[in-house]
Design a protein around this motif. Structure first.
Motif, short mmCIF file in Angstrom:
data_model
loop_
_atom_site.label_atom_id
_atom_site.label_comp_id
_atom_site.label_asym_id
_atom_site.label_seq_id
_atom_site.Cartn_x
_atom_site.Cartn_y
_atom_site.Cartn_z
N LEU A 1 -3.68 -0.25 5.39
CA LEU A 1 -4.64 0.81 5.33
C LEU A 1 -3.92 2.59 5.16
CD1 LEU A 1 -7.24 -0.44 7.94
CD2 LEU A 1 -7.35 -0.12 4.85
N ARG A 2 -4.03 3.20 3.99
CA ARG A 2 -3.77 4.35 3.92
C ARG A 2 -3.57 5.54 5.30
NH1 ARG A 2 -5.16 6.55 -2.02
NH2 ARG A 2 -4.07 4.50 -3.10
N PHE B 1 1.57 6.64 11.38
CA PHE B 1 2.72 6.03 11.37
C PHE B 1 3.97 7.54 10.91
CE2 PHE B 1 6.94 6.01 8.47
CZ PHE B 1 7.52 5.73 9.17
N HIS B 2 3.20 8.16 10.10
CA HIS B 2 3.53 9.07 10.07
C HIS B 2 3.75 10.35 11.18
CE1 HIS B 2 4.86 12.84 8.14
NE2 HIS B 2 6.28 12.54 7.12
N ALA B 3 2.63 10.79 11.85
CA ALA B 3 2.49 11.42 12.87
C ALA B 3 3.33 11.12 14.00
CB ALA B 3 0.90 11.39 12.81
N TYR C 1 0.86 4.28 -1.29
CA TYR C 1 1.07 5.56 -0.56
C TYR C 1 1.41 4.56 0.53
CZ TYR C 1 -1.68 8.73 1.97
OH TYR C 1 -2.55 10.12 2.89
N GLY C 2 2.55 5.95 0.26
CA GLY C 2 3.91 6.14 1.17
C GLY C 2 4.60 7.34 1.96
N ALA C 3 4.84 7.26 3.23
CA ALA C 3 5.22 8.13 3.85
C ALA C 3 6.59 8.05 4.61
CB ALA C 3 4.46 8.71 4.76
N PHE C 4 7.38 9.03 4.46
CA PHE C 4 8.96 8.62 5.13
C PHE C 4 9.04 10.12 6.24
CE2 PHE C 4 8.03 8.37 0.15
CZ PHE C 4 9.22 6.54 0.02
N CYS D 1 1.46 1.81 1.96
CA CYS D 1 0.50 0.89 1.62
C CYS D 1 0.10 0.68 0.23
CB CYS D 1 -1.38 1.20 2.04
SG CYS D 1 -2.34 0.64 2.24
N HIS D 2 0.00 -1.09 -0.12
CA HIS D 2 -0.10 -1.02 -1.93
C HIS D 2 -1.67 -1.02 -2.28
CE1 HIS D 2 4.15 -1.38 -2.50
NE2 HIS D 2 4.13 -2.05 -0.97
N ARG D 3 -2.38 -0.95 -1.14
CA ARG D 3 -3.52 -0.92 -1.86
C ARG D 3 -4.49 0.51 -2.52
NH1 ARG D 3 -6.56 -4.83 3.37
NH2 ARG D 3 -4.13 -5.74 3.17
#
Length: 128
Positions: free
Chosen positions: A75-76, A82-84, A108-111, A124-126
């Motif tokens: 999920l987004r 994860f990022h936090a 929808y990603g975070a790095f 997340c690809h959804r």
């Protein structure tokens, strides 16, 4: 599908703490560790889920060019968690949570950069 991936880190203990916190929102935890005596080289830590380690870090210093690894999030909101968690654990922002439509409309990603400068992503690809 990958079975596992691994790379060297400059400080195994520091990196274990970082990845334990950063990967927890993705349901990934430290599964096993092997010692230098067991491997004939440095110690290693394997993170994974359901009893299977698939992401390994080991003693030996970072790769000269760094590594990029992406973890799937269901999920987004998990990408955001994860990022936090990664930032709180000492990671550096390398692209906050958001759409990356240049990959595909629902990407929808975070790095974050880990303590050694490796680029770690949750995606997340959804659709929303």
């Amino acid at each position: 599908m990958l079975d596992h991936i691994g790379f060297a880190v400059s400080d195994l203990e520091r990196s274990k703490v970082f990845y334990a916190a950063a990967l927890a929102p993705l349901g990934i935890a430290l599964i096993m560790e092997v010692t230098a005596e067991q491997t004939g080289a440095g110690g290693h830590a394997g993170f994974g889920a359901e009893g299977k380690p698939f992401f390994w870090i080991g003693e030996g210093g970072p790769a000269a060019t760094g590594v990029h690894v992406a973890f799937t999030a269901p999920l987004r909101a998990v990408v955001e968690a994860f990022h936090a968690a990664a930032l709180e654990a000492g990671g550096r922002d390398n692209g906050g949570p958001g759409l990356r439509p240049h990959y595909h409309p629902d990407y929808y990603g975070a790095f974050v950069l880990d303590p050694d400068g490796n680029n770690v992503e949750a995606v997340c690809h959804r659709p929303a």
